[in-house]
Design an enzyme around this catalytic site. Structure first.
Site, PDB file in Angstrom:
ATOM      1  CB  ALA A  22      -0.924   0.001   1.210  1.00  0.00           C
ATOM      2  N   GLY A  23       1.899   1.233   0.860  1.00  0.00           N
ATOM      3  CA  GLY A  23       2.804   2.383   0.953  1.00  0.00           C
ATOM      4  C   GLY A  23       3.566   2.600  -0.353  1.00  0.00           C
TER       5      GLY A  23
HETATM    6  P1  ADP Z   1       2.552   1.165   4.616  1.00  0.00           P
HETATM    7  O1  ADP Z   1       2.014   0.179   3.628  1.00  0.00           O
HETATM    8  O2  ADP Z   1       3.860   1.770   4.212  1.00  0.00           O
HETATM    9  O3  ADP Z   1       2.545   0.689   6.047  1.00  0.00           O
HETATM   10  P2  ADP Z   1       0.058   2.612   5.085  1.00  0.00           P
HETATM   11  O4  ADP Z   1      -0.468   1.382   5.752  1.00  0.00           O
HETATM   12  O5  ADP Z   1      -0.024   3.898   5.843  1.00  0.00           O
HETATM   13  O6  ADP Z   1       1.559   2.447   4.567  1.00  0.00           O
HETATM   14  O7  ADP Z   1      -0.770   2.769   3.705  1.00  0.00           O
HETATM   15  C1  ADP Z   1      -0.447   3.744   2.731  1.00  0.00           C
HETATM   16  C2  ADP Z   1      -1.719   4.373   2.197  1.00  0.00           C
HETATM   17  O8  ADP Z   1      -2.543   3.351   1.593  1.00  0.00           O
HETATM   18  C3  ADP Z   1      -2.600   5.016   3.273  1.00  0.00           C
HETATM   19  O9  ADP Z   1      -2.233   6.363   3.485  1.00  0.00           O
HETATM   20  C4  ADP Z   1      -3.988   4.884   2.656  1.00  0.00           C
HETATM   21  O10 ADP Z   1      -4.208   5.952   1.755  1.00  0.00           O
HETATM   22  C5  ADP Z   1      -3.894   3.581   1.874  1.00  0.00           C
HETATM   23  N1  ADP Z   1      -4.425   2.484   2.699  1.00  0.00           N
HETATM   24  C6  ADP Z   1      -3.733   1.594   3.451  1.00  0.00           C
HETATM   25  N2  ADP Z   1      -4.544   0.737   4.101  1.00  0.00           N
HETATM   26  C7  ADP Z   1      -5.798   1.087   3.749  1.00  0.00           C
HETATM   27  C8  ADP Z   1      -7.125   0.597   4.069  1.00  0.00           C
HETATM   28  N3  ADP Z   1      -7.301  -0.447   4.907  1.00  0.00           N
HETATM   29  N4  ADP Z   1      -8.202   1.213   3.510  1.00  0.00           N
HETATM   30  C9  ADP Z   1      -8.047   2.254   2.657  1.00  0.00           C
HETATM   31  N5  ADP Z   1      -6.824   2.756   2.318  1.00  0.00           N
HETATM   32  C10 ADP Z   1      -5.730   2.191   2.857  1.00  0.00           C
END
Ligand code: ADP
Length: 305
Positions: free
Chosen positions: A250-251
């Site tokens: 996601a990140g």
């Molecule tokens: P990482 O994968 O680096 O830990 P995050 O978990 O903060 O980063 O996810 C990055 C971005 O992806 C978030 O800012 C959000 O926009 C999106 N995202 C992540 N998880 C979700 C979710 N469960 N529902 C909707 N969007 C999500």
């Protein structure tokens, strides 16, 4: 066409789904195996390219089957690979990933050639640092090389986004070279000692990072979206509501899409919204690179919101 330069890691993920994780000395039967391209640098390059950017990726891989396959798969994404070095002296980076039936995992990463990505290799790509619209970096390659990349980009007034993943401390010289830093919750806590568990705490952590000399901060907050803090404004951008299947990458999708949007002259709040949509779409699909959305999918989600 907006041009994004990504400097970073490429790994091949070797994944086994197993009923349970083995104990030391034990041999288990009954697993299934698959391999996928990964590494934060490669994932983010794929995300930028699918979002619509001309994307150049600078990386180091071994001159082995893994490296050659990784190179081919990047080329299939129309990523410019002229400055990727297949180094005969190192094996390609690999990650062994064991996942049991409860979703518990054990991961071992052998960085291989990623650890040999050197400032000298970046010098040969100086023209790309000069002509790219934005430069996107992470921390799976040596910190001296990351620091050198920020200096080279600064020299040509090319804005730098640092995604400080995986979480680690940063050298103090790096901050003034950064246009934007994009830590997630864990990385924010590592860098500031403050858990961004509320908006107020996230704001305090972002302010602490601004005080170190970075121009703008986006803290990604998983399902809570992202907090954008600049010297003059704060925006909490909500994540689109989706049903999560697998949060891997996601990140990476967020950062690649963000780099495209900024290179395409979107404002910081607009680009953050675009990146949130890319991150949200990624969690609705299994796997890393296969889950990273295209521009059409991102615009569609934004339109439907
Ligand atoms: P990482 O994968 O680096 O830990 P995050 O978990 O903060 O980063 O996810 C990055 C971005 O992806 C978030 O800012 C959000 O926009 C999106 N995202 C992540 N998880 C979700 C979710 N469960 N529902 C909707 N969007 C999500």
């Amino acid at each position: 066409m907006p041009h994004v330069l990504v400097v970073g890691s490429s790994n091949t993920d070797l994944v086994m789904n197993t009923p349970r994780l083995p104990t030391p000395g034990e041999t288990l039967l009954g697993a299934t195996f698959f391999s996928v391209q990964g590494g934060k640098g490669a994932n983010q390059a794929v995300a930028a390219a699918r979002a619509g950017a001309k994307t150049t990726f600078i990386a180091r891989m071994g001159n082995d089957n893994f490296g050659q396959q990784a190179l081919l798969s990047l080329q299939k994404e129309n990523i410019h690979t002229d400055h990727i070095l297949l180094d005969p002296d190192w094996p390609s980076g690999v990650a062994f990933i064991l996942v049991d039936d409860h979703g518990e995992n054990s991961i071992i990463v052998a960085s291989g050639a990623n650890a040999a990505l050197s400032p000298i290799q970046l010098e040969t790509a100086e023209r790309v640092f000069e002509h790219a619209d934005i430069c996107l970096l992470q921390l799976e390659t040596p910190i001296d090389t990351v620091l050198y990349a920020t200096q080279l980009a600064s020299q040509y007034q090319t804005p730098v986004i640092l995604n400080p993943a995986p979480a680690t401390q940063l050298p103090s010289e790096i901050w003034p070279h950064l246009y934007l830093i994009t830590p997630n919750e864990t990385e924010t806590e590592m860098l500031t000692g403050i858990s961004p568990n509320t908006d107020q705490n996230a704001q305090r952590a972002a302010q602490m990072l601004l005080n170190r000399g970075v121009q703008n901060v986006i803290i990604t907050l998983g399902a809570r979206g992202a907090l954008l803090v600049t010297p003059t404004q704060t925006h909490h951008i909500a994540a689109p509501h989706v049903t999560p299947v697998d949060t891997t990458a996601a990140g990476d999708a967020f950062n690649g899409a963000l780099a495209y949007a900024l290179a395409n002259d979107q404002t910081l709040p607009q680009a953050t919204r675009f990146a949130c949509a890319a991150g949200a779409l990624t969690v609705t699909q299994a796997g890393a690179q296969p889950a990273i959305p295209t521009a059409t999918q991102i615009w569609q989600l934004l339109k439907n919101q």
